[in-house]
Design a protein around this motif. Structure first.
Motif, PDB file in Angstrom:
ATOM      1  N   VAL A 182       0.879  -1.167   0.000  1.00 41.00           N
ATOM      2  CA  VAL A 182       0.000   0.000   0.000  1.00 41.00           C
ATOM      3  C   VAL A 182       0.917   1.218   0.000  1.00 41.00           C
ATOM      4  CG1 VAL A 182      -1.856   1.264   1.144  1.00 41.00           C
ATOM      5  CG2 VAL A 182      -1.758  -1.227   1.338  1.00 41.00           C
ATOM      6  N   VAL A 183       0.891   1.990  -1.078  1.00 42.41           N
ATOM      7  CA  VAL A 183       1.772   3.149  -1.179  1.00 42.41           C
ATOM      8  C   VAL A 183       1.273   4.217  -0.220  1.00 42.41           C
ATOM      9  CG1 VAL A 183       2.766   4.900  -2.690  1.00 42.41           C
ATOM     10  CG2 VAL A 183       2.251   2.611  -3.584  1.00 42.41           C
ATOM     11  N   GLY A 184       2.150   4.722   0.638  1.00 38.18           N
ATOM     12  CA  GLY A 184       1.750   5.646   1.682  1.00 38.18           C
ATOM     13  C   GLY A 184       1.669   7.083   1.239  1.00 38.18           C
ATOM     14  N   ALA A 185       2.592   7.926   1.726  1.00 38.94           N
ATOM     15  CA  ALA A 185       2.494   9.363   1.512  1.00 38.94           C
ATOM     16  C   ALA A 185       2.723   9.759   0.059  1.00 38.94           C
ATOM     17  CB  ALA A 185       3.484  10.088   2.409  1.00 38.94           C
ATOM     18  N   ALA A 186       3.448   8.978  -0.712  1.00 36.52           N
ATOM     19  CA  ALA A 186       3.748   9.362  -2.094  1.00 36.52           C
ATOM     20  C   ALA A 186       2.499   9.377  -2.966  1.00 36.52           C
ATOM     21  CB  ALA A 186       4.786   8.418  -2.691  1.00 36.52           C
ATOM     22  N   LEU A 187       1.584   8.425  -2.766  1.00 38.46           N
ATOM     23  CA  LEU A 187       0.370   8.356  -3.576  1.00 38.46           C
ATOM     24  C   LEU A 187      -0.903   8.562  -2.765  1.00 38.46           C
ATOM     25  CD1 LEU A 187       0.884   5.475  -6.198  1.00 38.46           C
ATOM     26  CD2 LEU A 187       0.735   7.937  -6.595  1.00 38.46           C
ATOM     27  N   GLY A 188      -0.821   8.442  -1.464  1.00 39.16           N
ATOM     28  CA  GLY A 188      -2.022   8.621  -0.655  1.00 39.16           C
ATOM     29  C   GLY A 188      -2.785   7.342  -0.430  1.00 39.16           C
ATOM     30  N   CYS A 189      -2.125   6.353   0.189  1.00 37.48           N
ATOM     31  CA  CYS A 189      -2.773   5.092   0.599  1.00 37.48           C
ATOM     32  C   CYS A 189      -3.366   4.325  -0.575  1.00 37.48           C
ATOM     33  CB  CYS A 189      -3.851   5.360   1.645  1.00 37.48           C
ATOM     34  SG  CYS A 189      -3.233   6.054   3.174  1.00 37.48           S
ATOM     35  N   VAL A 190      -2.572   4.089  -1.598  1.00 44.62           N
ATOM     36  CA  VAL A 190      -3.039   3.343  -2.763  1.00 44.62           C
ATOM     37  C   VAL A 190      -2.658   1.872  -2.604  1.00 44.62           C
ATOM     38  CG1 VAL A 190      -2.803   3.018  -5.248  1.00 44.62           C
ATOM     39  CG2 VAL A 190      -2.943   5.330  -4.302  1.00 44.62           C
ATOM     40  N   PRO A 191      -3.639   0.987  -2.428  1.00 47.80           N
ATOM     41  CA  PRO A 191      -3.335  -0.442  -2.289  1.00 47.80           C
ATOM     42  C   PRO A 191      -3.196  -1.114  -3.652  1.00 47.80           C
ATOM     43  CG  PRO A 191      -5.685  -0.082  -2.003  1.00 47.80           C
ATOM     44  CD  PRO A 191      -5.073   1.275  -2.264  1.00 47.80           C
ATOM     45  N   THR A 192      -2.440  -2.187  -3.678  1.00 46.28           N
ATOM     46  CA  THR A 192      -2.391  -2.983  -4.895  1.00 46.28           C
ATOM     47  C   THR A 192      -3.737  -3.674  -5.095  1.00 46.28           C
ATOM     48  OG1 THR A 192      -1.515  -4.875  -3.663  1.00 46.28           O
ATOM     49  CG2 THR A 192       0.079  -3.398  -4.693  1.00 46.28           C
ATOM     50  N   VAL A 193      -4.064  -3.959  -6.359  1.00 43.70           N
ATOM     51  CA  VAL A 193      -5.315  -4.658  -6.655  1.00 43.70           C
ATOM     52  C   VAL A 193      -5.127  -6.152  -6.404  1.00 43.70           C
ATOM     53  CG1 VAL A 193      -5.987  -2.920  -8.352  1.00 43.70           C
ATOM     54  CG2 VAL A 193      -4.735  -4.981  -9.097  1.00 43.70           C
ATOM     55  N   PRO A 194      -6.213  -6.890  -6.200  1.00 42.79           N
ATOM     56  CA  PRO A 194      -6.097  -8.335  -5.944  1.00 42.79           C
ATOM     57  C   PRO A 194      -5.336  -9.047  -7.065  1.00 42.79           C
ATOM     58  CG  PRO A 194      -8.319  -7.581  -5.449  1.00 42.79           C
ATOM     59  CD  PRO A 194      -7.614  -6.418  -6.089  1.00 42.79           C
ATOM     60  N   GLY A 195      -4.407  -9.884  -6.669  1.00 43.58           N
ATOM     61  CA  GLY A 195      -3.633 -10.674  -7.626  1.00 43.58           C
ATOM     62  C   GLY A 195      -2.357 -10.018  -8.103  1.00 43.58           C
ATOM     63  N   TYR A 196      -2.193  -8.727  -7.818  1.00 44.83           N
ATOM     64  CA  TYR A 196      -1.025  -8.011  -8.342  1.00 44.83           C
ATOM     65  C   TYR A 196       0.284  -8.549  -7.767  1.00 44.83           C
ATOM     66  CZ  TYR A 196       2.425  -4.265  -8.853  1.00 44.83           C
ATOM     67  OH  TYR A 196       3.567  -3.565  -9.108  1.00 44.83           O
ATOM     68  N   LEU A 197       0.373  -8.637  -6.448  1.00 43.64           N
ATOM     69  CA  LEU A 197       1.636  -9.065  -5.849  1.00 43.64           C
ATOM     70  C   LEU A 197       1.993 -10.503  -6.220  1.00 43.64           C
ATOM     71  CD1 LEU A 197       1.530  -7.413  -2.304  1.00 43.64           C
ATOM     72  CD2 LEU A 197       2.843  -6.702  -4.301  1.00 43.64           C
ATOM     73  N   ARG A 198       0.983 -11.358  -6.338  1.00 42.10           N
ATOM     74  CA  ARG A 198       1.262 -12.738  -6.773  1.00 42.10           C
ATOM     75  C   ARG A 198       1.856 -12.742  -8.180  1.00 42.10           C
ATOM     76  NH1 ARG A 198      -3.831 -13.604  -4.663  1.00 42.10           N
ATOM     77  NH2 ARG A 198      -4.734 -13.901  -6.731  1.00 42.10           N
ATOM     78  N   ALA A 199       1.296 -11.912  -9.054  1.00 42.36           N
ATOM     79  CA  ALA A 199       1.794 -11.852 -10.432  1.00 42.36           C
ATOM     80  C   ALA A 199       3.219 -11.308 -10.475  1.00 42.36           C
ATOM     81  CB  ALA A 199       0.860 -10.997 -11.277  1.00 42.36           C
ATOM     82  N   MET A 200       3.506 -10.305  -9.636  1.00 43.41           N
ATOM     83  CA  MET A 200       4.860  -9.740  -9.619  1.00 43.41           C
ATOM     84  C   MET A 200       5.853 -10.759  -9.063  1.00 43.41           C
ATOM     85  SD  MET A 200       4.223  -6.826 -10.966  1.00 43.41           S
ATOM     86  CE  MET A 200       2.740  -7.502 -11.722  1.00 43.41           C
ATOM     87  N   LYS A 201       5.437 -11.489  -8.049  1.00 40.58           N
ATOM     88  CA  LYS A 201       6.312 -12.514  -7.476  1.00 40.58           C
ATOM     89  C   LYS A 201       6.619 -13.586  -8.529  1.00 40.58           C
ATOM     90  CE  LYS A 201       8.454 -14.928  -4.208  1.00 40.58           C
ATOM     91  NZ  LYS A 201       7.868 -15.304  -2.921  1.00 40.58           N
ATOM     92  N   ALA A 202       5.624 -13.943  -9.322  1.00 45.24           N
ATOM     93  CA  ALA A 202       5.843 -14.951 -10.363  1.00 45.24           C
ATOM     94  C   ALA A 202       6.871 -14.479 -11.383  1.00 45.24           C
ATOM     95  CB  ALA A 202       4.524 -15.278 -11.052  1.00 45.24           C
ATOM     96  N   VAL A 203       6.832 -13.209 -11.738  1.00 45.07           N
ATOM     97  CA  VAL A 203       7.823 -12.673 -12.672  1.00 45.07           C
ATOM     98  C   VAL A 203       9.211 -12.706 -12.039  1.00 45.07           C
ATOM     99  CG1 VAL A 203       8.545 -10.633 -13.959  1.00 45.07           C
ATOM    100  CG2 VAL A 203       6.120 -11.218 -13.845  1.00 45.07           C
ATOM    101  N   CYS A 204       9.303 -12.357 -10.763  1.00 39.13           N
ATOM    102  CA  CYS A 204      10.589 -12.401 -10.071  1.00 39.13           C
ATOM    103  C   CYS A 204      11.150 -13.820 -10.042  1.00 39.13           C
ATOM    104  CB  CYS A 204      10.440 -11.869  -8.647  1.00 39.13           C
ATOM    105  SG  CYS A 204      10.100 -10.096  -8.535  1.00 39.13           S
ATOM    106  N   VAL A 205      10.298 -14.775  -9.709  1.00 40.99           N
ATOM    107  CA  VAL A 205      10.729 -16.172  -9.664  1.00 40.99           C
ATOM    108  C   VAL A 205      11.203 -16.632 -11.041  1.00 40.99           C
ATOM    109  CG1 VAL A 205       9.941 -18.544  -9.316  1.00 40.99           C
ATOM    110  CG2 VAL A 205       9.280 -16.758  -7.691  1.00 40.99           C
ATOM    111  N   LYS A 206      10.482 -16.247 -12.071  1.00 37.74           N
ATOM    112  CA  LYS A 206      10.853 -16.615 -13.448  1.00 37.74           C
ATOM    113  C   LYS A 206      12.273 -16.179 -13.773  1.00 37.74           C
ATOM    114  CE  LYS A 206       9.708 -15.394 -18.248  1.00 37.74           C
ATOM    115  NZ  LYS A 206       8.773 -14.633 -19.116  1.00 37.74           N
ATOM    116  N   HIS A 207      12.650 -15.009 -13.285  1.00 37.80           N
ATOM    117  CA  HIS A 207      13.962 -14.455 -13.623  1.00 37.80           C
ATOM    118  C   HIS A 207      14.987 -14.618 -12.504  1.00 37.80           C
ATOM    119  CE1 HIS A 207      12.501 -12.861 -17.383  1.00 37.80           C
ATOM    120  NE2 HIS A 207      11.507 -12.228 -16.757  1.00 37.80           N
ATOM    121  N   GLY A 208      14.632 -15.369 -11.470  1.00 36.69           N
ATOM    122  CA  GLY A 208      15.587 -15.656 -10.405  1.00 36.69           C
ATOM    123  C   GLY A 208      15.886 -14.479  -9.509  1.00 36.69           C
TER     124      GLY A 208
END
Length: 531
Positions: free
Chosen positions: A289-315
């Motif tokens: 959840v982005v704090g003061a820079a954006l004003g409490c903007v949370p990630t949408v459902p599934g976003y962090l899982r998708a980003m983690k999958a990309v990270c895992v793909k590339h080690g």
């Protein structure tokens, strides 16, 4: 007059310096602007022309200032006054309800309530005697010892309760004194991890636009907030690139589903890995959840899982910055616990010690500890006050209070009420573009044109105006202002981040005051436009 630009970070909102000013360059001592004092200050405050009011006492969720403001919560008195107010003025009145407090003397005090816990820090309020006792007990045992040679019970206790809070997902804690220090340590740990794995080419990081990860040069290099970086750009690291933030209000295309939006952002991250060479990247860094820079903007459902999958793909590693949004602020101890995803490294801060001591930390996954254990056998990083026994003892007691008083579930419950109230009062307002957040961490974004999502000009300083009006007589509430919501320069918002022990009555009061302040300020803005 509103300042030309507010630069939000994870701890303060400061006024951009006017470097083109022709003011006399002779050094001057700043005089305090407190109501009853002209104390000269030797402190380099954020504003060189005005020193802040001095707090001389604090208890619970309220402060006593040196100018005589004494603020004491009294819910029973509030209930009595509300009944009287409704009888005299009717149910639609948005005026400040002074009965929320009792004052001495009543005719000389301008009430003030901090609805943001400072910078989302004071999670259990001020003056808790058990924290004071824990600090004293630790000082009787040992107040300082060099962590290179010695350990302490305060440090060990805190690290254990922190790793336990992750249900075994994280294996060790590395304890420092600020969120910026935590991000610097996370960067170095990610780099060393890959050196232990014999992958020395990995020196790059991928972060996000409109992000904020700290004020030191390494942490600021990781950050994407344009205005915060601007003055220091020539000094910042060139091994960090950025992709789009996950901001549903600003980033989703018309007719785009959440799933499609996530796929698009995941593809953008994957493309960035390929552009810089996946073998060169240590980690992707993001705030759940982005704090003061954006004003409490949370990630949408599934976003962090998708980003983690990309990270895992590339080690590469996933580093989650939860300095502002973590440690219970969003309704679970860790924000990632709502996302069905686990980080490799996590930074934590503000709610860790609740303001009783300067403290932050890294939480580190087992495979990273294993790599160090089977390699060099140590993390080649350290600081003088790392794992400070007294700070750790204070934070350990704060964390114990969160558990024994069942405060994290209260965050979730009161967060529902806060969200419901803000939406009911403001979601149809023509100058409110978005209301977003989680738990007790909410932001309100202001727009000049709602249908076009067009931000106000920077020089209007509307977020600052909302903050100043909230502090004025008749409202008595602090709303945390920020600018740069749209692109790091344009865009205004305010944050709300009450203490975890906030009550239903207090939430209702916060909502009433917030709605009233916003309505009053933008009524004035509308009249100015017409005039």
């Amino acid at each position: 007059m509103a300042p030309s630009l507010l630069l939000p970070n994870d701890g303060n909102v400061i006024v951009k310096p006017d470097l083109s000013s022709t003011r006399d360059s002779t050094p001057q001592v700043v005089e305090s602007v407190t109501a009853n004092s002209s104390v000269r200050s030797a402190v380099l405050h954020h504003d060189l022309h005005h020193a802040p009011l001095k707090v001389i006492a604090a208890k619970g969720n309220y402060l006593t200032l040196e100018d005589g403001r004494r603020i004491l919560h009294d819910p029973l008195q509030e209930q009595t006054f509300n009944t009287h107010l409704l009888a005299e003025q009717g149910p639609t009145t948005h005026h400040y309800l002074p009965s929320l407090y009792s004052y001495e003397p009543a005719d000389s005090i301008l009430p003030y309530s901090d609805a943001t816990g400072g910078a989302a820090v004071a999670c259990i309020g001020h003056g808790d005697l058990s924290v004071k006792e824990a600090v004293a007990q630790q000082m009787d045992e040992v107040s300082y010892c060099h962590s290179l040679f010695f350990g302490s019970s305060g440090t060990e206790n805190l690290a254990q309760i922190l790793t336990d809070s992750t249900d075994g997902v994280m294996a060790r804690a590395f304890i420092v004194s600020s969120g910026s220090e935590a991000m610097e340590a996370a960067m170095k740990l990610a780099r060393q991890y890959f050196l232990e794995l014999k992958q020395p080419a990995r020196v790059r990081f991928i972060a996000r636009k409109e992000s904020y990860h700290g004020t030191t040069l390494g942490a600021l290099s990781m950050s994407g907030h344009v205005a915060r970086r601007k003055l220091f750009e020539p000094m910042l690291l060139d091994n960090v690139s950025r992709v789009s933030a996950c901001n549903a209000y600003r980033g989703m295309q018309e007719g785009e589903t959440t799933e499609a939006y996530v796929r698009r952002l995941a593809q953008e991250l994957d493309d960035e890995f390929e552009r810089v060479g996946p073998e060169n990247v240590c980690a992707f860094v993001a705030e759940p959840v982005v704090g003061a820079a954006l004003g409490c903007v949370p990630t949408v459902p599934g976003y962090l899982r998708a980003m983690k999958a990309v990270c895992v793909k590339h080690g590469a590693l996933l580093v989650l910055d939860e300095v502002m949004c973590g440690m219970g602020r969003t309704g679970t101890m860790h924000a990632w616990q709502q996302e069905d995803v686990t980080p490799d490294i996590q930074t934590i801060g503000k709610g860790l010690g609740g303001g009783y001591a300067p403290i932050a930390a890294l939480l580190i996954a087992p495979h990273i500890i294993s790599a160090l254990s089977h390699g060099s056998g140590s993390f080649l990083h350290g600081q003088t006050y790392q794992g400070h026994p007294v700070a750790c003892a204070a934070a350990y007691r704060v964390q114990t209070i969160l558990r024994t008083q069942n405060l994290i579930p209260n965050v979730a419950r009161m967060g529902v009420l806060l969200a419901r109230g803000l939406h009911a009062g403001l979601e149809r307002h023509p100058n409110v573009g978005d209301i977003r957040g989680r738990g007790l961490f909410w932001g309100i974004e202001f727009v000049e044109d709602r249908s076009a999502k067009r931000a106000f000009p920077v020089e209007k300083g509307v977020a600052w105006r909302v903050h100043e009006r909230g502090m004025a007589e008749g409202w008595g509430i602090s709303l945390y202002p920020g600018q740069g919501t749209v692109d790091g320069v344009l865009g205004d918002h305010v944050l709300l981040a009450p203490a975890y022990n906030v009550t239903e009555e207090e939430v209702e009061w916060i909502v009433r005051q917030t709605v009233g302040v916003v309505e009053e300020v933008f009524a004035e803005v509308g009249r100015e436009r017409e005039g």
